[in-house]
Design a protein around this motif. Structure first.
Motif, PDB file in Angstrom:
ATOM      1  N   PRO A   1      13.097 -16.199 -34.748  1.00  0.00           N
ATOM      2  CA  PRO A   1      11.462 -16.157 -35.087  1.00  0.00           C
ATOM      3  C   PRO A   1      11.348 -15.512 -36.590  1.00  0.00           C
ATOM      4  O   PRO A   1      10.324 -15.579 -36.979  1.00  0.00           O
TER       5      PRO A   1
ATOM      6  N   THR B   1       8.485 -19.100 -39.294  1.00  0.00           N
ATOM      7  CA  THR B   1       7.280 -18.576 -39.830  1.00  0.00           C
ATOM      8  C   THR B   1       6.341 -19.596 -40.296  1.00  0.00           C
ATOM      9  O   THR B   1       5.000 -19.536 -39.779  1.00  0.00           O
TER      10      THR B   1
ATOM     11  N   SER C   1       6.142 -20.262 -26.851  1.00  0.00           N
ATOM     12  CA  SER C   1       6.257 -18.986 -25.954  1.00  0.00           C
ATOM     13  C   SER C   1       7.282 -18.755 -25.092  1.00  0.00           C
ATOM     14  O   SER C   1       8.071 -17.780 -25.040  1.00  0.00           O
TER      15      SER C   1
ATOM     16  N   LEU D   1      10.562 -18.116 -27.089  1.00  0.00           N
ATOM     17  CA  LEU D   1      10.736 -16.744 -27.835  1.00  0.00           C
ATOM     18  C   LEU D   1      11.368 -16.100 -26.476  1.00  0.00           C
ATOM     19  O   LEU D   1      12.033 -15.042 -26.927  1.00  0.00           O
TER      20      LEU D   1
ATOM     21  N   PHE E   1      11.630  -7.992 -30.002  1.00  0.00           N
ATOM     22  CA  PHE E   1      10.721  -8.491 -30.964  1.00  0.00           C
ATOM     23  C   PHE E   1      10.285  -9.863 -30.476  1.00  0.00           C
ATOM     24  O   PHE E   1       9.124 -10.220 -30.413  1.00  0.00           O
ATOM     25  N   ALA E   2      11.125 -10.822 -30.038  1.00  0.00           N
ATOM     26  CA  ALA E   2      10.803 -11.896 -29.661  1.00  0.00           C
ATOM     27  C   ALA E   2      10.163 -11.982 -28.429  1.00  0.00           C
ATOM     28  O   ALA E   2       9.333 -12.745 -28.467  1.00  0.00           O
TER      29      ALA E   2
ATOM     30  N   ASN F   1       8.179  -9.932 -27.501  1.00  0.00           N
ATOM     31  CA  ASN F   1       6.772  -9.275 -27.627  1.00  0.00           C
ATOM     32  C   ASN F   1       5.943 -10.450 -28.295  1.00  0.00           C
ATOM     33  O   ASN F   1       4.642 -10.483 -28.080  1.00  0.00           O
ATOM     34  N   MET F   2       6.844 -11.281 -29.136  1.00  0.00           N
ATOM     35  CA  MET F   2       5.976 -12.252 -29.867  1.00  0.00           C
ATOM     36  C   MET F   2       5.596 -13.300 -28.837  1.00  0.00           C
ATOM     37  O   MET F   2       4.489 -13.887 -29.011  1.00  0.00           O
TER      38      MET F   2
ATOM     39  N   CYS G   1       2.532 -12.017 -27.045  1.00  0.00           N
ATOM     40  CA  CYS G   1       1.237 -12.040 -27.892  1.00  0.00           C
ATOM     41  C   CYS G   1       0.881 -13.643 -27.988  1.00  0.00           C
ATOM     42  O   CYS G   1      -0.326 -13.833 -28.022  1.00  0.00           O
ATOM     43  N   LEU G   2       1.818 -14.521 -28.061  1.00  0.00           N
ATOM     44  CA  LEU G   2       1.526 -16.057 -28.023  1.00  0.00           C
ATOM     45  C   LEU G   2       0.837 -16.332 -26.999  1.00  0.00           C
ATOM     46  O   LEU G   2      -0.077 -17.230 -26.899  1.00  0.00           O
TER      47      LEU G   2
END
Length: 609
Positions: free
Chosen positions: A109, A115, A151, A154, A161-162, A164-165, A168-169
């Motif tokens: 990620p 990115t 999503s 991740l 971190f992944a 949580n991303m 969020c996604l």
């Protein structure tokens, strides 16, 4: 109507969507090419990058082609174009989401390629909400196809971190799905409101055109009815006038005078209706000619003296010394006659007073202006407070009951108010039931000098002086021929009759005439064309024969057409002897092509409350 509107709204929504889809497709092609050359995916995973680029570019090309060349209102769009566009966009979004998921799994990620794809995916998703706002369900499918694969990827990458991303996604995906529903609802409502406004605007335009057509039709009807009514009335009033000049017994004279007064009352009603029609059509225009306001008021004093005395009323006129002014003396006289006639009609005891006063003088554009105040006071029945404003409205009278003692059209005060406003003033009243009324108005005029040498010839001019004056009467109506011929013969004129314009031109080739009385509406060759031919011939000879229009068409444009054709004066039928003789005297004294201070029409309506 509703089905048609729904169909129109749907076509508009598809047209806007196709335009935005075209722009979005071109933008995605640029993003794909840009990402292919600046990211490390082609070097680290060449096969996957090439497959993604080819697939994405191919689908984008299909999307652009459909958006550019298949019109949303065409049969092709309904058959396959819409479905093909939706399918292409869905595949493109799924390919983009799949490529982002692959990048996250392969590179992680935090890699720059991931990115880049992540940021552009968020932008593309937000853009889909705008591009496909009219299709909420499609927008939701596109959001899911693009956001769910990365999503899930991740979560497979692992780590806080992944994860949580990914969370969020998913939250972003849910928010975009919700926004798609709101945007779709508001977008379709806005389109429907816009279409409704457009439809209403079209309806208003149609209604406006219909109103204009109705107004023109009404104007033509009034003009035609005026002509048709005035033509026989000219014969009625003319013949009655001729009979009144003959030897009659007292009883016969009483009968004839009663019939003549009744015909004049009918003419006044017709004039009221004509004036109201002109005002209603915004076609009323005032003339600006020099006149003496003091002489006008003194003339009214003499005119109403006998009537007031016959009713046992005290009739007083108060007017100071005033300079000659520029204005429409005919319309000012009409307003004063309206007000004085009303006052006399509604007064049984006491009297009526007409007062004129100078209010102020000032200069405007180099012209000295004078403002005059006119008032008519009576001791009559008065007007109730609740009816004082309404009486200035059309067809309204202070006493509207069937048993009212006085009649009328109820147009007089409405017409008077409009005339006063055109003269730059205002009209009002003060009244108390049982104690009388006071009507007052102001008007502004330009101060001028009056050349009295251009006034009309005196009515009592010696008949012997007319013996050598030859008049050509151009008239196709036999009754009107008889009336005008007898009136002129009694004044000592020599009269020759022509039945139409062609016959008039023949008569003019046979001898010279001193004056021409020209009807306007005639068979074979009308009065306007005849006048223009006469004036054309006179350009060669240098001679000018005065021509007076005698017509039953009494609208403003009729007078303008007559003067534009080359006529020297204009009188509307029924012809009144006094006005005709004054007009003849004026054109004979004025000389060729001089503008005359004659009234536009011979009407002097008496108004009613």
């Amino acid at each position: 109507m509703q089905a048609k509107m729904d169909r129109t709204v749907a076509i508009q929504a598809d047209q806007l969507m196709a335009k935005r889809a075209l722009v979005g497709g071109l933008a995605q092609i640029l993003i794909i090419l840009f990402g292919y050359f600046i990211t490390q995916l082609p070097s680290s995973h060449p096969h996957a990058s090439v497959i993604f680029a080819v697939v994405a570019l191919s689908i984008a090309a299909v999307r652009v082609s459909i958006s550019a060349w298949v019109h949303p209102a065409s049969e092709a769009w309904k058959r396959w174009g819409r479905k093909a566009l939706f399918g292409a966009v869905a595949l493109q979004q799924a390919a983009w989401g799949g490529m982002l998921a692959f990048s996250l799994l392969a590179l992680g990620p935090v890699h720059e390629s991931s990115t880049f794809l992540f940021v552009t995916s968020l932008g593309v998703t937000a853009g889909s909400v705008i591009v496909f706002a009219s299709e909420a369900m499609l927008t939701r499918i596109l959001i899911v196809a693009m956001m769910v694969p990365p999503s899930v990827a991740l979560f497979f990458v692992g780590g806080s971190f992944a994860s949580n991303m990914g969370l969020c996604l998913l939250l972003y995906c849910g928010m975009m799905i919700s926004m798609a529903g709101i945007a779709g609802h508001e977008y379709n409502r806005a389109l429907r409101s816009t279409e409704l406004l457009r439809a209403r605007a079209e309806e208003l335009e149609i209604a406006h055109q219909a109103a204009q057509l109705a107004s023109r039709t009404k104007g033509e009807f009034v003009a035609n009815m005026s002509h048709e009514i005035r033509t026989p009335m000219n014969g009625v009033l003319g013949m009655l006038s001729l009979v009144m000049d003959s030897e009659l017994s007292r009883q016969q004279r009483d009968y004839i005078e009663t019939a003549h007064n009744s015909a004049e009352s009918l003419l006044r009603i017709l004039n009221d209706i004509l004036d109201f029609s002109k005002i209603d059509a915004a076609a009323m225009q005032l003339e600006s000619r020099p006149f003496d306001p003091v002489a006008l008021v003194r003339e009214l004093e003499r005119e109403f003296f006998t009537q007031m005395a016959g009713r046992g009323l005290d009739w007083r006129v108060e007017v100071p010394e005033l300079p000659p002014v520029l204005g429409d003396v005919g319309r000012l006289r009409q307003v004063l006659v309206n007000l004085v006639g009303n006052a006399m009609k509604f007064t049984e005891r006491g009297g009526v007073t007409l007062r004129v006063a100078e209010l102020a003088r000032h200069r405007s554009g180099g012209t000295e202006m004078i403002e005059l105040d006119f008032s008519v006071t009576d001791t009559g029945i008065g007007i109730a407070p609740e009816k004082q404003q309404a009486i200035f409205d059309p067809f309204v009278q202070a006493d509207g009951s069937v048993t009212r003692r006085t009649g009328g059209t109820g147009l007089g005060l409405s017409i008077s108010r409009r005339f006063v406003e055109l003269m730059g003033g205002q009209i009002g009243l003060s009244s108390e039931p049982g104690r009388g009324s006071r009507f007052f108005f102001s008007a502004s005029f330009g101060v001028t000098t009056l050349d009295r040498s251009l006034g009309p010839a005196p009515v009592g001019a010696a008949i012997e002086s007319n013996g050598d004056v030859w008049v050509l009467l151009v008239e196709d109506n036999l009754v009107n021929q008889k009336v005008c011929s007898q009136l002129l013969l009694k004044q000592g004129y020599q009269v020759v009759v022509a039945n139409d314009g062609l016959e008039a031109l023949e008569r003019l080739r046979q001898r010279q005439f001193d004056l021409i009385l020209m009807d306007v509406h005639m068979p074979r060759l009308d009065g306007l064309e005849t006048t223009m031919r006469i004036r054309e011939d006179e350009r060669q000879s240098g001679r000018h024969v005065p021509i007076i229009a005698l017509t039953a068409s009494a609208m403003v444009e009729d007078r303008e057409q007559c003067l534009a054709a080359g006529m020297d004066a204009y009188l509307a039928k029924p012809i009144q002897r006094q006005l005709l003789l004054d007009a003849i005297g004026a054109v004979r004294l004025a000389g060729p092509q001089r503008e005359l201070g004659l009234p536009a029409t011979n009407e002097v309506p008496v108004a009613t409350r």
